[in-house]
Motif scaffolding. Sequence first.
Motif, PDB file in Angstrom:
ATOM      1  N   VAL A  85      47.406  40.608  45.892  1.00 32.19           N
ATOM      2  CA  VAL A  85      48.543  40.265  46.823  1.00 32.19           C
ATOM      3  C   VAL A  85      49.118  41.143  47.707  1.00 32.19           C
ATOM      4  N   ASN A  86      48.998  42.482  47.334  1.00 32.09           N
ATOM      5  CA  ASN A  86      49.609  43.295  48.501  1.00 32.09           C
ATOM      6  C   ASN A  86      48.271  43.885  49.575  1.00 32.09           C
ATOM      7  N   ASP A  87      46.982  43.326  49.290  1.00 32.70           N
ATOM      8  CA  ASP A  87      45.835  43.629  50.024  1.00 32.70           C
ATOM      9  C   ASP A  87      45.840  42.873  51.204  1.00 32.70           C
ATOM     10  N   ARG A  88      46.820  43.018  52.310  1.00 30.92           N
ATOM     11  CA  ARG A  88      46.610  42.457  53.527  1.00 30.92           C
ATOM     12  C   ARG A  88      47.018  43.369  54.880  1.00 30.92           C
ATOM     13  N   GLU A  89      46.563  42.796  55.760  1.00 28.17           N
ATOM     14  CA  GLU A  89      46.590  43.786  57.135  1.00 28.17           C
ATOM     15  C   GLU A  89      47.946  43.206  57.992  1.00 28.17           C
ATOM     16  N   GLU A 113      35.218  35.646  36.561  1.00 28.53           N
ATOM     17  CA  GLU A 113      35.312  35.226  34.993  1.00 28.53           C
ATOM     18  C   GLU A 113      35.949  36.440  34.333  1.00 28.53           C
ATOM     19  N   ASP A 114      35.630  37.783  34.901  1.00 27.73           N
ATOM     20  CA  ASP A 114      36.339  38.942  34.046  1.00 27.73           C
ATOM     21  C   ASP A 114      37.429  39.136  34.476  1.00 27.73           C
ATOM     22  N   GLY A 115      38.211  38.205  35.381  1.00 31.64           N
ATOM     23  CA  GLY A 115      39.801  38.480  35.634  1.00 31.64           C
ATOM     24  C   GLY A 115      40.101  39.338  36.947  1.00 31.64           C
ATOM     25  N   THR A 116      38.903  39.849  37.287  1.00 34.05           N
ATOM     26  CA  THR A 116      39.235  40.431  38.703  1.00 34.05           C
ATOM     27  C   THR A 116      39.536  39.501  39.861  1.00 34.05           C
ATOM     28  N   VAL A 117      40.368  39.795  40.733  1.00 32.72           N
ATOM     29  CA  VAL A 117      40.881  38.968  41.790  1.00 32.72           C
ATOM     30  C   VAL A 117      39.979  39.528  43.189  1.00 32.72           C
ATOM     31  N   CYS A 118      39.301  38.544  43.592  1.00 33.59           N
ATOM     32  CA  CYS A 118      38.403  38.670  44.997  1.00 33.59           C
ATOM     33  C   CYS A 118      39.530  38.222  45.962  1.00 33.59           C
ATOM     34  N   VAL A 119      39.779  39.081  46.932  1.00 27.79           N
ATOM     35  CA  VAL A 119      40.563  38.839  48.139  1.00 27.79           C
ATOM     36  C   VAL A 119      39.622  38.482  49.285  1.00 27.79           C
ATOM     37  N   LEU A 147      34.571  40.807  51.492  1.00 29.11           N
ATOM     38  CA  LEU A 147      35.537  40.508  50.059  1.00 29.11           C
ATOM     39  C   LEU A 147      36.067  41.926  49.438  1.00 29.11           C
ATOM     40  N   ARG A 148      36.996  41.799  48.949  1.00 35.64           N
ATOM     41  CA  ARG A 148      37.268  43.106  48.124  1.00 35.64           C
ATOM     42  C   ARG A 148      37.914  42.542  46.712  1.00 35.64           C
ATOM     43  N   TRP A 149      37.626  43.346  45.683  1.00 29.52           N
ATOM     44  CA  TRP A 149      37.822  42.888  44.233  1.00 29.52           C
ATOM     45  C   TRP A 149      39.127  43.990  43.896  1.00 29.52           C
ATOM     46  N   HIS A 150      39.995  43.297  42.910  1.00 30.18           N
ATOM     47  CA  HIS A 150      41.137  43.897  42.615  1.00 30.18           C
ATOM     48  C   HIS A 150      41.134  43.596  41.049  1.00 30.18           C
ATOM     49  N   ASP A 151      41.554  44.651  40.157  1.00 34.27           N
ATOM     50  CA  ASP A 151      41.649  44.460  38.629  1.00 34.27           C
ATOM     51  C   ASP A 151      43.251  44.138  38.515  1.00 34.27           C
ATOM     52  N   LYS A 152      43.957  44.215  39.382  1.00 28.63           N
ATOM     53  CA  LYS A 152      45.438  43.903  39.311  1.00 28.63           C
ATOM     54  C   LYS A 152      45.779  42.745  40.137  1.00 28.63           C
ATOM     55  N   PRO A 181      38.208  28.094  31.307  1.00 30.95           N
ATOM     56  CA  PRO A 181      38.502  29.633  31.812  1.00 30.95           C
ATOM     57  C   PRO A 181      38.473  30.598  30.816  1.00 30.95           C
ATOM     58  N   SER A 182      38.359  31.869  31.160  1.00 24.23           N
ATOM     59  CA  SER A 182      38.261  32.905  30.180  1.00 24.23           C
ATOM     60  C   SER A 182      39.635  33.262  30.066  1.00 24.23           C
ATOM     61  N   PHE A 183      40.030  33.954  29.077  1.00 19.45           N
ATOM     62  CA  PHE A 183      41.380  34.625  28.919  1.00 19.45           C
ATOM     63  C   PHE A 183      42.008  35.500  30.053  1.00 19.45           C
ATOM     64  N   PRO A 184      40.796  36.410  30.470  1.00 16.68           N
ATOM     65  CA  PRO A 184      41.287  37.264  31.809  1.00 16.68           C
ATOM     66  C   PRO A 184      41.437  36.384  32.864  1.00 16.68           C
ATOM     67  N   GLN A 185      40.676  35.281  33.037  1.00 14.93           N
ATOM     68  CA  GLN A 185      41.078  34.288  34.284  1.00 14.93           C
ATOM     69  C   GLN A 185      42.748  33.847  34.382  1.00 14.93           C
ATOM     70  N   ILE A 186      42.874  33.365  33.005  1.00 17.08           N
ATOM     71  CA  ILE A 186      43.965  32.716  33.073  1.00 17.08           C
ATOM     72  C   ILE A 186      45.253  33.780  33.197  1.00 17.08           C
ATOM     73  N   LYS A 187      45.092  34.995  32.435  1.00 18.49           N
ATOM     74  CA  LYS A 187      45.955  36.002  32.813  1.00 18.49           C
ATOM     75  C   LYS A 187      46.132  36.545  34.229  1.00 18.49           C
ATOM     76  N   ALA A 188      44.987  36.473  34.883  1.00 15.55           N
ATOM     77  CA  ALA A 188      44.953  36.875  36.530  1.00 15.55           C
ATOM     78  C   ALA A 188      45.828  35.612  37.249  1.00 15.55           C
ATOM     79  N   LEU A 189      45.295  34.325  36.842  1.00 15.33           N
ATOM     80  CA  LEU A 189      45.818  33.359  37.497  1.00 15.33           C
ATOM     81  C   LEU A 189      47.536  33.311  37.266  1.00 15.33           C
ATOM     82  N   ILE A 190      48.009  33.485  35.991  1.00 19.30           N
ATOM     83  CA  ILE A 190      49.358  33.716  35.792  1.00 19.30           C
ATOM     84  C   ILE A 190      49.963  34.557  36.625  1.00 19.30           C
ATOM     85  N   GLY A 191      49.373  35.905  36.780  1.00 21.04           N
ATOM     86  CA  GLY A 191      49.889  36.949  37.526  1.00 21.04           C
ATOM     87  C   GLY A 191      50.025  36.770  38.908  1.00 21.04           C
TER      88      GLY A 191
END
Length: 144
Positions: A12-16, A65-71, A2-7, A107-117
């Motif tokens: 989305v760009n983390d692909r091979e 929960e903190d809004g980081t996105v796990c890929v 797994l890889r975690w991203h703040d943005k 859902p936490s605000f950071p989760q919603i913000k990441a989901l919308i992103g």
Amino acid sequence: MLRWHDKPEDAVNDREVPLRPWKGITLHCTASRLNGKRQGRAVQIWHEKRFNPSLGMGYHFLVEEDGTVCVGRRWRGQKNGAHEKGYNATHIGVALVGLFDHGADIPSFPQIKALIGLLRLLAPADLRFHHESEPRKTCPGTIW
């Protein structure tokens, strides 16, 4: 792995391999309570036991929960998900950590913000709520 991203855009760009033509997104929840800790690894272990261990978690993305996105590996390799029968080959699986039934968690605000992103970047033609065709199941939760 797994890889975690703040943005979301980094996730989305983390692909091979090149992006394949997905038809939509299916939204899920993990049905595990929010606890202030990252839960991506626990979800991966559970999914590896239940599905194909070599492909990791069944979702393409997991929003912590903190809004980081796990890929997961499925996104990086543009592989079919293991998140909703009949939609695994056509829809991207996105799960939010939490149990969003009957006021259990919100859902936490950071989760919603990441989901919308993620939704903006992936621009789905079809947004499904997991199990919407199965009334006895409430994932991603009754709050939606």
